[in-house]
Motif scaffolding. Structure first.
Motif, PDB file in Angstrom:
ATOM      1  N   ASN A   1      20.628   6.093  21.039  1.00  0.00           N
ATOM      2  CA  ASN A   1      21.549   5.087  20.511  1.00  0.00           C
ATOM      3  C   ASN A   1      21.618   3.835  21.366  1.00  0.00           C
ATOM      4  OD1 ASN A   1      22.686   7.932  19.649  1.00  0.00           O
ATOM      5  ND2 ASN A   1      23.319   6.448  18.108  1.00  0.00           N
TER       6      ASN A   1
ATOM      7  N   GLU B   1      19.363   1.040  20.072  1.00  0.00           N
ATOM      8  CA  GLU B   1      19.406   0.773  18.636  1.00  0.00           C
ATOM      9  C   GLU B   1      19.474  -0.700  18.261  1.00  0.00           C
ATOM     10  OE1 GLU B   1      22.335   3.084  16.643  1.00  0.00           O
ATOM     11  OE2 GLU B   1      21.016   4.821  16.479  1.00  0.00           O
TER      12      GLU B   1
ATOM     13  N   ARG C   1      26.277   3.689  23.320  1.00  0.00           N
ATOM     14  CA  ARG C   1      26.622   2.728  22.261  1.00  0.00           C
ATOM     15  C   ARG C   1      27.585   1.660  22.749  1.00  0.00           C
ATOM     16  NH1 ARG C   1      28.944   7.202  18.301  1.00  0.00           N
ATOM     17  NH2 ARG C   1      30.081   7.503  20.277  1.00  0.00           N
TER      18      ARG C   1
END
Length: 300
Positions: A37, A40, A276
């Motif tokens: 993540n 991303e 994230r």
């Protein structure tokens, strides 16, 4: 445009809070597992690169170990090569291993190196095959059901585990002002390439370098209790209890076991942090509150 007084004051406050942590970690090695993540979006990738460069600029020695499972899966799909998994591990035949080496050692590794260098760093990309950095052996996977008298051995191909890390090479690079960026591909005694879980490689690299910290970026806020609250400041005995009572389960188990092994192997602390979150690495290292789960050795 000039900064407003409140903004300038906030920046000064942040720098002041970071200062004692910078002093504490100057000259120390920090191993960061980067992937999933945290890769991303372009903003997250740029932020990560800048954080790594900043760490090196203030005298801390980051070592990056990266994954690339989604990128591998995407290329395999485009090549019409079907992916199979056993206990979360990709079955890696010779054809799949070629793709793994192409993606991890080529595309992903060089993208990260380029990004760090673009932001002022001095990164150098490596796989475990360079100077036999990661010596590996074939990973044996077994499965046993209550009906079986003997466990079943499952062949998952060129999937390996770390047998030795060339710490001399990494120490030389770190002390020469380079930032090593490592793809988790190992090499066997016979020259065979092995696909190795990036968390496991990061943990073994941290142990080999007697790192101050191992940071594992993931897609959760950290290790959560049964009410969904982040747990932190845990000693290894407390983590063992959380595994035993089922609080730690599923996909978090391998990461936690990796963190435990690293701490038991001499790494000062291990951290499970949310990749994230923008600048998650800096927030965990340089702030009082941190952003994830910290695991340390049992008190003496």
């Amino acid at each position: 445009m000039p900064l407003g007084r409140r903004t300038a004051a906030h920046i000064a406050e942040v720098l002041s809070e970071a200062l004692p942590y910078i002093h504490r970690f100057v000259g120390k090695v920090l191993v960061i597992k980067y992937g999933g993540n945290a890769m991303e979006t372009d903003e997250l990738k740029k932020g990560f690169a800048r954080d790594i460069v900043l760490m090196k600029a203030v005298g801390i020695h980051p070592v990056v170990v990266h994954g690339g499972g989604p990128q591998i899966g995407s290329l395999l799909a485009r090549l019409n090569i079907e992916s199979h998994f056993v206990e979360g591990m990709r079955v890696t035949d010779s054809q799949t291993m070629d793709v793994v080496e192409m993606v991890l050692g080529g595309l992903v590794n060089k993208d990260i190196v380029n990004l760090i260098n673009h932001h002022g760093g001095n990164a150098i990309g490596l796989t475990g095959k360079d100077a036999r950095l990661i010596r590996a052996k074939k990973l044996t996977v077994s499965r046993k059901t209550p009906e079986m008298t003997q466990p079943e051995i499952i062949d998952i191909g060129h999937v390996g585990e770390v047998s030795q890390i060339n710490s001399d090479l990494l120490a030389m690079l770190v002390q020469s002002d380079f930032i090593p960026v490592i793809a988790p591909i190992g090499v066997g005694a016979d020259g065979q390439s092995y696909n190795i879980n990036a968390d496991l490689v990061a943990g073994k690299v941290a142990e080999a370098l007697a790192a101050e910290k191992l940071l594992l970026l993931t897609n959760t806020a950290g290790l959560l209790d049964k009410n969904g609250q982040v747990l932190t400041g845990l000693c290894t005995a407390q983590v063992d209890e959380l595994i035993a009572d089922g609080t730690v389960h599923g996909g978090m188990l391998p990461k936690i076991r990796c963190a435990l092994c690293a701490v038991q192997g001499g790494v000062t602390t291990a951290h499970i942090i949310d990749g994230r979150v923008p600048h998650a690495v800096l927030l965990e290292i340089f702030t009082d509150s941190g952003v994830g789960t910290l695991i340390k050795q049992n008190p003496a």
